[in-house]
Design a protein around this motif. Structure first.
Motif, PDB file in Angstrom:
ATOM      1  N   GLU A   1     -47.889 -17.483  17.378  1.00 40.96           N
ATOM      2  CA  GLU A   1     -46.497 -17.865  17.634  1.00 40.96           C
ATOM      3  C   GLU A   1     -45.707 -16.673  18.167  1.00 40.96           C
ATOM      4  OE1 GLU A   1     -43.191 -20.597  15.433  1.00 40.96           O
ATOM      5  OE2 GLU A   1     -44.177 -19.064  14.206  1.00 40.96           O
TER       6      GLU A   1
ATOM      7  N   ASP B   1     -41.660 -15.819  20.334  1.00 38.78           N
ATOM      8  CA  ASP B   1     -40.310 -16.352  20.502  1.00 38.78           C
ATOM      9  C   ASP B   1     -40.262 -17.440  21.573  1.00 38.78           C
ATOM     10  OD1 ASP B   1     -39.344 -14.623  18.577  1.00 38.78           O
ATOM     11  OD2 ASP B   1     -38.700 -13.115  20.035  1.00 38.78           O
ATOM     12  N   GLN B   2     -41.217 -17.426  22.496  1.00 40.48           N
ATOM     13  CA  GLN B   2     -41.227 -18.393  23.601  1.00 40.48           C
ATOM     14  C   GLN B   2     -42.064 -19.639  23.322  1.00 40.48           C
ATOM     15  OE1 GLN B   2     -42.064 -14.979  24.258  1.00 40.48           O
ATOM     16  NE2 GLN B   2     -39.883 -14.642  24.541  1.00 40.48           N
ATOM     17  N   GLY B   3     -42.907 -19.617  22.317  1.00 39.68           N
ATOM     18  CA  GLY B   3     -43.776 -20.750  22.032  1.00 39.68           C
ATOM     19  C   GLY B   3     -45.026 -20.295  21.297  1.00 39.68           C
TER      20      GLY B   3
ATOM     21  N   PRO C   1     -45.134 -23.820  25.537  1.00 38.43           N
ATOM     22  CA  PRO C   1     -43.772 -23.272  25.563  1.00 38.43           C
ATOM     23  C   PRO C   1     -42.819 -24.088  24.697  1.00 38.43           C
ATOM     24  CG  PRO C   1     -44.258 -24.401  27.629  1.00 38.43           C
ATOM     25  CD  PRO C   1     -45.520 -24.391  26.824  1.00 38.43           C
ATOM     26  N   GLY C   2     -41.959 -23.365  23.976  1.00 37.59           N
ATOM     27  CA  GLY C   2     -40.931 -24.014  23.168  1.00 37.59           C
ATOM     28  C   GLY C   2     -41.416 -24.662  21.883  1.00 37.59           C
ATOM     29  N   LYS C   3     -42.706 -24.612  21.585  1.00 39.40           N
ATOM     30  CA  LYS C   3     -43.239 -25.221  20.358  1.00 39.40           C
ATOM     31  C   LYS C   3     -43.164 -24.225  19.207  1.00 39.40           C
ATOM     32  CE  LYS C   3     -45.524 -29.002  22.049  1.00 39.40           C
ATOM     33  NZ  LYS C   3     -45.635 -30.328  21.614  1.00 39.40           N
ATOM     34  N   THR C   4     -42.986 -24.753  18.014  1.00 39.99           N
ATOM     35  CA  THR C   4     -43.066 -23.933  16.804  1.00 39.99           C
ATOM     36  C   THR C   4     -44.512 -23.932  16.325  1.00 39.99           C
ATOM     37  OG1 THR C   4     -42.713 -25.782  15.295  1.00 39.99           O
ATOM     38  CG2 THR C   4     -40.724 -24.640  16.132  1.00 39.99           C
TER      39      THR C   4
END
Length: 162
Positions: free
Chosen positions: A118, A120-122, A43-46
């Protein structure tokens, strides 16, 4: 001689029937089938952060990075590739050589690869479970190697998620 052959045939038939009756009992006692995919969500990673985390984890588990490519590599003009789906290839050549020596069908899942998706959330990490693939091959020696490879995959996914 005819009597001996007939007795031998009956014994063989009884053995086949007994083995046939034993199979369902063994099948009920077997553990559940392996899952087809092993996954982990970051989560939250690009994509760039997840890619670096995967490469670090691969190295930690004594695998070498081979290459990476977008999912549609060479299917669309250069520069038009999807940026949200990346495949990372890696290998431990000693383990790959051993698996291929046991059964050349191991080439179905070697070299190792992780697909990064990928959102939007991770980033989702997805791997085809080699133990699931090897279940249908009927080679117990290869399956043991695949169970170890599965354990390595799970460790790599877990470490990449930290």
């Amino acid at each position: 001689m005819h009597h001996t052959l007939s007795t031998l045939s009956r014994l063989l038939l009884c053995l086949v029937l007994l083995c046939g009756l034993a199979v369902p009992a063994q099948a009920q006692a077997m553990p559940e089938s392996e899952p087809a995919l092993l996954t982990r969500f970051l989560p939250g990673k690009t994509m760039a952060e997840a890619n670096e985390a995967v490469k670090r984890a691969i190295s930690h588990y004594k695998y070498g990075f081979v290459r990476q490519q977008p999912i549609d590599n060479r299917l669309v003009p250069a520069g038009w590739e999807a940026k949200s789906v990346l495949i990372v290839y890696f290998c431990n050549f000693e383990k790959m050589s051993r698996a291929l020596a046991i059964d050349v069908r191991a080439a179905q899942f070697l070299p190792c690869r992780i697909t990064l998706l990928e959102t939007d959330q991770g980033v989702d990490l997805v791997v085809v479970n080699p133990a699931w693939v090897s279940e249908s091959m009927g080679n117990p020696l290869l399956h043991l190697d695949c169970l170890q490879l599965k354990a390595d995959y799970l460790g790599i996914l877990e470490e990449a998620a930290r």
